[in-house]
Write a protein that holds these residues in place. Sequence first.
Motif, PDB file in Angstrom:
ATOM      1  N   PHE A 130       0.834  -1.207   0.000  1.00  0.00           N
ATOM      2  CA  PHE A 130       0.000   0.000   0.000  1.00  0.00           C
ATOM      3  C   PHE A 130       0.869   1.258   0.000  1.00  0.00           C
ATOM      4  N   ILE A 131       1.886   1.285   0.861  1.00  0.00           N
ATOM      5  CA  ILE A 131       2.794   2.439   0.902  1.00  0.00           C
ATOM      6  C   ILE A 131       3.477   2.623  -0.443  1.00  0.00           C
ATOM      7  N   GLY A 132       3.869   1.500  -1.067  1.00  0.00           N
ATOM      8  CA  GLY A 132       4.536   1.587  -2.357  1.00  0.00           C
ATOM      9  C   GLY A 132       3.657   2.198  -3.429  1.00  0.00           C
ATOM     10  N   VAL A 133       2.403   1.786  -3.491  1.00  0.00           N
ATOM     11  CA  VAL A 133       1.493   2.348  -4.498  1.00  0.00           C
ATOM     12  C   VAL A 133       1.323   3.855  -4.284  1.00  0.00           C
ATOM     13  N   VAL A 134       1.159   4.252  -3.032  1.00  0.00           N
ATOM     14  CA  VAL A 134       0.985   5.670  -2.730  1.00  0.00           C
ATOM     15  C   VAL A 134       2.235   6.468  -3.075  1.00  0.00           C
ATOM     16  N   SER A 176      -2.548   3.672 -11.912  1.00  0.00           N
ATOM     17  CA  SER A 176      -3.295   2.616 -12.589  1.00  0.00           C
ATOM     18  C   SER A 176      -2.419   1.412 -12.873  1.00  0.00           C
ATOM     19  N   SER A 177      -1.130   1.626 -13.202  1.00  0.00           N
ATOM     20  CA  SER A 177      -0.228   0.525 -13.503  1.00  0.00           C
ATOM     21  C   SER A 177       0.211  -0.200 -12.234  1.00  0.00           C
ATOM     22  N   GLN A 178       0.788   0.548 -11.294  1.00  0.00           N
ATOM     23  CA  GLN A 178       1.278  -0.062 -10.062  1.00  0.00           C
ATOM     24  C   GLN A 178       0.128  -0.636  -9.243  1.00  0.00           C
ATOM     25  N   GLY A 179      -1.000   0.065  -9.218  1.00  0.00           N
ATOM     26  CA  GLY A 179      -2.146  -0.417  -8.464  1.00  0.00           C
ATOM     27  C   GLY A 179      -2.704  -1.709  -9.015  1.00  0.00           C
ATOM     28  N   LEU A 180      -2.702  -1.841 -10.351  1.00  0.00           N
ATOM     29  CA  LEU A 180      -3.209  -3.068 -10.970  1.00  0.00           C
ATOM     30  C   LEU A 180      -2.337  -4.259 -10.600  1.00  0.00           C
ATOM     31  N   PHE A 195       2.798  -4.716 -23.274  1.00  0.00           N
ATOM     32  CA  PHE A 195       3.171  -5.376 -22.028  1.00  0.00           C
ATOM     33  C   PHE A 195       4.678  -5.499 -21.940  1.00  0.00           C
ATOM     34  N   SER A 196       5.247  -5.120 -20.796  1.00  0.00           N
ATOM     35  CA  SER A 196       6.683  -5.245 -20.561  1.00  0.00           C
ATOM     36  C   SER A 196       6.904  -6.003 -19.263  1.00  0.00           C
ATOM     37  N   PHE A 197       8.013  -6.726 -19.216  1.00  0.00           N
ATOM     38  CA  PHE A 197       8.294  -7.588 -18.071  1.00  0.00           C
ATOM     39  C   PHE A 197       9.795  -7.693 -17.883  1.00  0.00           C
ATOM     40  N   GLN A 198      10.217  -7.835 -16.619  1.00  0.00           N
ATOM     41  CA  GLN A 198      11.629  -7.973 -16.278  1.00  0.00           C
ATOM     42  C   GLN A 198      11.901  -9.420 -15.860  1.00  0.00           C
ATOM     43  N   ALA A 202       8.740   1.783  -8.198  1.00  0.00           N
ATOM     44  CA  ALA A 202       7.890   1.573  -9.360  1.00  0.00           C
ATOM     45  C   ALA A 202       8.404   0.387 -10.163  1.00  0.00           C
ATOM     46  N   GLY A 203       7.493  -0.352 -10.742  1.00  0.00           N
ATOM     47  CA  GLY A 203       7.853  -1.532 -11.528  1.00  0.00           C
ATOM     48  C   GLY A 203       6.894  -2.661 -11.227  1.00  0.00           C
ATOM     49  N   GLY A 204       6.000  -2.942 -12.149  1.00  0.00           N
ATOM     50  CA  GLY A 204       4.973  -3.936 -11.898  1.00  0.00           C
ATOM     51  C   GLY A 204       5.514  -5.338 -11.736  1.00  0.00           C
TER      52      GLY A 204
END
Length: 405
Positions: A38-42, A63-67, A125-128, A358-360
Amino acid sequence: MTNGPPPRVARVWDWLTGVHSTKSAYWLILGPTIALTFIGVVMVLSASSVEFIGGAGSFASLSSQGLYAIIGLVLLFWMGKWQRETYHKLAVIMLLVSIVLLCLVFTPLGVEVNGNRNWIRLGGFSFQPAEAAKLAFSVWAAYALSQKLKTTSFGKNLLVPVVFPFGLLVVGLVMGGRDLGTVLIMLMIIATILYLGGMRTIYLVGTAFVGLVAVALVTMQSDNRMMRIDAWMGNCNHPADPCYQYEQGLFALASGGWFGVGLGQSRQKWSYIPEAGNDFIFTVLGEELGLLGALMVIGLFMTLGIGMFRVAYNSTDNFVRISTGAIMTWLLGQAFMNIAMVTGILPVIGVPLPFISAGGSALLMAILAVGVVLSFARHQAQELQEKSHASGPPAARKESVESTR
């Protein structure tokens, strides 16, 4: 004269290991994970929103990080109900899939970001892949060693297959993408796995020495990395101003004071701190939430570590003990490296802060890694409860015996 530690030390150790509690590890893992997510999204919204004003909008990062956070938390509770046998069956598949993904980085699907070729992109879509490799290798190596320890003794035999060939293969693929920060994390994971597997100190030290030499050679071959080392040592006389990033980060932390300037009110995030939403997000957090906010985040990581330590310490299953230790080393080691980096204790390495940066893909894999340990904690608590109910308190056992006469 009595042997053993003093009573106070013994009580602290009992609390740390949680030997008298059945459910504490579960909540010590779940609570900090949800709070950090939660802290990270905020904080990603706060730190990154100013970069999207002229483009995708100030709430694009939310929208990205929250998803990813929602998907991760749903999977977290689902995975928390899995049995150990499920991970046994998936271990090899996870490793092979992660290796394939790492190989795709060197195809046209691979994308270079900030000098590191460690992303794949397919459409929008991107991925690490390296993030998936951390989790996959931790689970697979624990399973491989747990099976091997049934038939072999401790020692150099454990180098195969954890180090040779799969450890070197994964580390080599990550290093091929020039992601030195992830290489260091992978080496920490491998060292922890070997240590918990019972590797003799001489072999462990030798393996660590070879790894450090390899990292040093790779560092010396890169002018950019050597410039970061020089900046860390105080040599800032360079046209690129290598000290600028962490100096601005320290300014942000210093201006936060005890209570911070207020959520969303950071001044340094306005193009002063490069990668404010990624590697240096802790400095923005310290500026907006102050020293107390920064200490709260560190405390959440420590609480998460205590929960995972309890799971590993109280388990007699080598698979649970090794995989939990590897995941704990990954998350806490990476958190330490990031915070030490932004505060100037370590040179700028380029590793994100778990759950916060940041980084999904990084967020999703960190949450899934916690899901693995959470399932161990859940079943461990159930086993301890069953044992306690079976034995029962002394008075209850006595009454039961007398009633059967």
